[in-house]
Design a protein around this motif. Structure first.
Motif, PDB file in Angstrom:
ATOM      1  N   HIS A 196       0.861  -1.179   0.000  1.00 16.86           N
ATOM      2  CA  HIS A 196       0.000   0.000   0.000  1.00 16.86           C
ATOM      3  C   HIS A 196       0.902   1.236   0.000  1.00 16.86           C
ATOM      4  O   HIS A 196       1.874   1.298   0.770  1.00 16.86           O
ATOM      5  CB  HIS A 196      -0.893  -0.008   1.244  1.00 16.86           C
ATOM      6  CG  HIS A 196      -1.882   1.103   1.292  1.00 16.86           C
ATOM      7  ND1 HIS A 196      -1.535   2.390   1.649  1.00 16.86           N
ATOM      8  CD2 HIS A 196      -3.217   1.132   1.042  1.00 16.86           C
ATOM      9  CE1 HIS A 196      -2.613   3.160   1.626  1.00 16.86           C
ATOM     10  NE2 HIS A 196      -3.648   2.419   1.257  1.00 16.86           N
ATOM     11  N   PRO A 197       0.632   2.231  -0.851  1.00 13.19           N
ATOM     12  CA  PRO A 197       1.560   3.362  -0.985  1.00 13.19           C
ATOM     13  C   PRO A 197       1.927   4.042   0.328  1.00 13.19           C
ATOM     14  O   PRO A 197       3.105   4.327   0.569  1.00 13.19           O
ATOM     15  CB  PRO A 197       0.805   4.319  -1.912  1.00 13.19           C
ATOM     16  CG  PRO A 197      -0.104   3.441  -2.707  1.00 13.19           C
ATOM     17  CD  PRO A 197      -0.508   2.334  -1.788  1.00 13.19           C
ATOM     18  N   ILE A 198       0.958   4.298   1.192  1.00 12.60           N
ATOM     19  CA  ILE A 198       1.257   4.993   2.443  1.00 12.60           C
ATOM     20  C   ILE A 198       2.047   4.101   3.392  1.00 12.60           C
ATOM     21  O   ILE A 198       3.002   4.548   4.042  1.00 12.60           O
ATOM     22  CB  ILE A 198      -0.040   5.493   3.107  1.00 12.60           C
ATOM     23  CG1 ILE A 198      -0.634   6.636   2.275  1.00 12.60           C
ATOM     24  CG2 ILE A 198       0.222   5.960   4.544  1.00 12.60           C
ATOM     25  CD1 ILE A 198      -1.937   7.189   2.801  1.00 12.60           C
ATOM     26  N   VAL A 199       1.672   2.833   3.463  1.00 11.33           N
ATOM     27  CA  VAL A 199       2.406   1.910   4.332  1.00 11.33           C
ATOM     28  C   VAL A 199       3.831   1.728   3.817  1.00 11.33           C
ATOM     29  O   VAL A 199       4.801   1.743   4.589  1.00 11.33           O
ATOM     30  CB  VAL A 199       1.683   0.554   4.423  1.00 11.33           C
ATOM     31  CG1 VAL A 199       2.521  -0.453   5.227  1.00 11.33           C
ATOM     32  CG2 VAL A 199       0.311   0.723   5.056  1.00 11.33           C
ATOM     33  N   LYS A 200       3.961   1.561   2.510  1.00 10.10           N
ATOM     34  CA  LYS A 200       5.283   1.332   1.906  1.00 10.10           C
ATOM     35  C   LYS A 200       6.254   2.458   2.215  1.00 10.10           C
ATOM     36  O   LYS A 200       7.424   2.220   2.523  1.00 10.10           O
ATOM     37  CB  LYS A 200       5.116   1.164   0.399  1.00 10.10           C
ATOM     38  CG  LYS A 200       6.340   0.611  -0.309  1.00 10.10           C
ATOM     39  CD  LYS A 200       6.011   0.271  -1.756  1.00 10.10           C
ATOM     40  CE  LYS A 200       7.198  -0.393  -2.443  1.00 10.10           C
ATOM     41  NZ  LYS A 200       6.877  -0.794  -3.828  1.00 10.10           N
ATOM     42  N   GLU A 201       5.767   3.697   2.157  1.00 12.12           N
ATOM     43  CA  GLU A 201       6.655   4.832   2.432  1.00 12.12           C
ATOM     44  C   GLU A 201       6.896   5.027   3.930  1.00 12.12           C
ATOM     45  O   GLU A 201       7.815   5.739   4.324  1.00 12.12           O
ATOM     46  CB  GLU A 201       6.085   6.116   1.832  1.00 12.12           C
ATOM     47  CG  GLU A 201       4.888   6.685   2.559  1.00 12.12           C
ATOM     48  CD  GLU A 201       4.419   8.019   1.991  1.00 12.12           C
ATOM     49  OE1 GLU A 201       3.738   8.754   2.724  1.00 12.12           O
ATOM     50  OE2 GLU A 201       4.741   8.315   0.827  1.00 12.12           O
ATOM     51  N   SER A 202       6.096   4.360   4.764  1.00 13.17           N
ATOM     52  CA  SER A 202       6.237   4.482   6.214  1.00 13.17           C
ATOM     53  C   SER A 202       7.168   3.438   6.807  1.00 13.17           C
ATOM     54  O   SER A 202       7.683   3.620   7.909  1.00 13.17           O
ATOM     55  CB  SER A 202       4.859   4.354   6.885  1.00 13.17           C
ATOM     56  OG  SER A 202       3.942   5.304   6.395  1.00 13.17           O
ATOM     57  N   LEU A 203       7.376   2.334   6.094  1.00 16.63           N
ATOM     58  CA  LEU A 203       8.195   1.243   6.611  1.00 16.63           C
ATOM     59  C   LEU A 203       9.677   1.622   6.584  1.00 16.63           C
ATOM     60  O   LEU A 203      10.138   2.266   5.641  1.00 16.63           O
ATOM     61  CB  LEU A 203       7.985  -0.014   5.773  1.00 16.63           C
ATOM     62  CG  LEU A 203       6.586  -0.642   5.819  1.00 16.63           C
ATOM     63  CD1 LEU A 203       6.466  -1.721   4.741  1.00 16.63           C
ATOM     64  CD2 LEU A 203       6.297  -1.219   7.195  1.00 16.63           C
ATOM     65  N   PRO A 204      10.441   1.203   7.587  1.00 14.46           N
ATOM     66  CA  PRO A 204      11.890   1.446   7.549  1.00 14.46           C
ATOM     67  C   PRO A 204      12.541   0.577   6.481  1.00 14.46           C
ATOM     68  O   PRO A 204      12.009  -0.484   6.128  1.00 14.46           O
ATOM     69  CB  PRO A 204      12.349   1.031   8.958  1.00 14.46           C
ATOM     70  CG  PRO A 204      11.320   0.060   9.419  1.00 14.46           C
ATOM     71  CD  PRO A 204      10.021   0.497   8.808  1.00 14.46           C
TER      72      PRO A 204
END
Length: 224
Positions: A196-204
């Protein structure tokens, strides 16, 4: 919740799955925030002042009012922010989301830790068995694309540790706890979540986490 830069601050470390929960919630809700990196090896006065009981991250500050513990923070963000709710609005479904989120922290996380980081072979096997049993309960609970339906919800955020961190632990140790064969619904859910775009950019970043946990496991092995 205030959205102006500097009014919302998050104290944490970037590799923590519990801090990541808060980052995902903030970004899903469109809340601007300032990230303050904490050093758990030399805890700051800020952490000791605002989370004196547990002395852990994450801690969220909204106009200098602190909230600690990741699930409590995500609920606080949900309650105080505009946009679609992350928790279900119906009381029964809302209660279930809280129940299963606590189940992850109280049952799945300790079992996985035991399986991954315990040196004693008997205890490690117990950890593997407990992990498989607990994950099966969660597999049975998943009825749609996400636990929150077609959109990411509170329980999905709570379970990010399963989707992203557990596969890293498996790669480091060679354990096969969370696989597509054992848990097909959970596995498909995990791929939807981490991409998911938002999750992907939030993951370390994955590689530094791999290197870190490899070092932890090697250190444990050397101490035998």
């Amino acid at each position: 919740m205030a959205k102006k830069q500097g009014e919302v601050k998050l104290l944490g470390i970037r590799g923590s799955p519990f801090v990541c929960r808060v980052v995902i919630a903030l970004k899903l809700k469109g809340v601007e925030y300032e990230f303050i990196e904490e050093n758990l090896g030399n805890k700051s006065d800020l952490l000791l002042e605002y989370n004196p009981i547990y002395k852990k991250v994450p801690v969220l500050f909204n106009y200098d009012k602190p909230v600690s513990e990741s699930l409590a923070i995500v609920k606080y963000i949900d309650d105080c922010s505009k946009g679609d709710p992350m928790l279900p609005t119906k009381p029964y479904q809302r209660g279930l989301a809280h129940f299963w989120s606590n189940f992850i922290d109280e049952k799945i996380v300790p079992a996985v830790r035991k399986a991954v980081f315990t040196l004693d072979e008997v205890e490690r096997e117990k950890g593997i068995e407990e992990s498989l049993e607990a994950l099966q309960f969660l597999e049975n609970e998943l009825k749609s694309k996400f636990f929150g339906g077609d959109e990411i919800g509170f329980l999905d955020i709570a379970a990010t540790i399963i989707a992203y961190w557990v596969p890293i632990f498996q790669e480091v140790t060679g354990l096969q706890i969370f696989t597509s064969d054992k848990f097909p619904k959970l596995y498909n859910w995990s791929q939807e979540l981490i991409n998911h775009p938002i999750v992907k950019e939030s993951l370390p970043p994955r590689e530094p986490l791999l290197a870190f946990f490899k070092g932890v496991i090697e250190g444990l092995s050397a101490s035998k």
